[in-house]
Design an enzyme around this catalytic site. Structure first.
Site, PDB file in Angstrom:
ATOM      1  CG  ASP A   1      -8.377   0.858  -8.758  1.00 44.87           C
ATOM      2  OD1 ASP A   1      -7.733   0.524  -7.758  1.00 44.87           O
ATOM      3  OD2 ASP A   1      -9.406   0.260  -9.156  1.00 44.87           O
TER       4      ASP A   1
ATOM      5  CD  GLU B   1      -9.235  -1.738  -5.900  1.00 44.80           C
ATOM      6  OE1 GLU B   1      -9.571  -2.771  -5.265  1.00 44.80           O
ATOM      7  OE2 GLU B   1      -8.852  -1.767  -7.073  1.00 44.80           O
TER       8      GLU B   1
ATOM      9  CD  GLU C   1      -6.157  -0.921 -12.221  1.00 41.26           C
ATOM     10  OE1 GLU C   1      -5.988  -2.043 -11.731  1.00 41.26           O
ATOM     11  OE2 GLU C   1      -7.215  -0.569 -12.774  1.00 41.26           O
TER      12      GLU C   1
END
Ligand SMILES: *[C@@H]1O[C@H](CO)[C@@H](O)[C@H](O)[C@H]1NC(C)=O
Length: 283
Positions: free
Chosen positions: A106, A104, A108
């Site tokens: 990310d 993953e 955010e």
């Protein structure tokens, strides 16, 4: 007799436009995640804009790419939730799936009380290990206007950029885990992260402020589409496939780290009592 002929031309032109628009159309590119009522699409083909809303009980919503990619460059413009956004998490990320051992990448955004700053969390998961956060305050108000957030993922490193300013590079070391074999989908989501997002979970969502709305526009991807075990890289992939940060760009990373960084996993001794992850002491 001119009339029918004109309207026939018009009609063909409209059909052609409809075909072109549907090729690049939102629902051809993306699947809706969560409640479709909370994903509002203004799909005029060019300035495709998507608003995600969060209200109590809807459990979050978003969209994810139908294509899976093995390396690519992905960006989107976002205008974050204004006012009291504490507890909300707005994301733009890549993931290979949910399971153990997943990869993953990310970006955010953790909301905050009115007047308190958003935090941008960047993270990389490789083979299920995702304790690699660098977090930043931004040098602008991300709720006042759209800004561009970009992930470059190639075989050498992962680069996080804000308005074309690199703020982080996560390098590949041959002996350490790195996302290099699992194709990933692009996701954008808005959800209730009250349990961890704002002041480590101390400040929860104030539902009296709902619905919370975040706007995305100008999504752009140039990635190697992976299907059936092989992947095809598009024209233009040379531009990002070999990109590594050099002098000037490393300077902006250093600038972001010294002025805006709010958390670095490589300095969190409490979390790593037995020593920091190996990449922390490499160059
Ligand atoms: C929210 O604001 C507080 C106070 O300024 C700050 O310490 C914190 O880092 C901010 N962001 C989050 C996500 O808690």
């Amino acid at each position: 007799m001119a009339r029918p002929s004109i309207s026939l031309h018009l009609c063909l032109a409209v059909l052609a436009m409809a075909a072109a628009a549907s090729e690049a159309g939102f629902y051809d590119q993306f699947d809706v995640v969560g409640s479709g009522n909370n994903v509002r699409v203004n799909d005029d083909g060019l300035a495709q804009q998507v608003a995600l809303t969060l209200d109590q009980g809807n459990g979050g919503s978003g969209f994810s790419s139908k294509d899976k990619y093995l390396y690519g460059e992905f960006s989107v413009q976002m205008k974050l939730i204004g006012g009291n956004s504490a507890g909300t998490v707005t994301s733009f990320y890549l993931t290979s799936g949910e399971g153990d051992g997943h990869d993953e990448i990310d970006i955010e955004f953790m909301g905050n009380l009115s007047g308190d700053p958003y935090v941008m969390n960047t993270n990389v998961w490789a083979s299920g290990d995702g304790k690699k956060e660098h977090q930043f305050y931004l040098w602008f108000d991300p709720t006042a206007d759209f800004h561009t957030y970009k992930i470059v993922w190639n075989p050498k490193n992962i680069i996080f950029q804000v308005d074309d300013v690199p703020v982080r590079t996560f390098k590949k070391y041959d002996d350490l885990p790195y996302p290099s074999s699992q194709p990933m989908m692009v996701h954008a989501t808005l959800w209730d992260g009250s349990y961890w997002a704002t002041r480590h979970g101390d400040v929860k969502i104030d539902w009296s402020q709902a619905p919370f709305v975040v706007n995305y526009r100008g999504y752009s991807s140039n990635g190697c589409v992976s299907s059936g075990g092989s992947s095809a890289c598009p024209a233009g992939s040379d531009a990002w496939m070999n990109t590594e940060l050099g002098g000037k760009a490393l300077g902006t990373v250093a600038w972001a780290e010294s002025k805006y960084m709010s958390y670095d996993y490589c300095t969190d001794g409490w979390r790593f009592p037995n020593g920091f992850p190996a990449e922390c002491t490499r160059n």
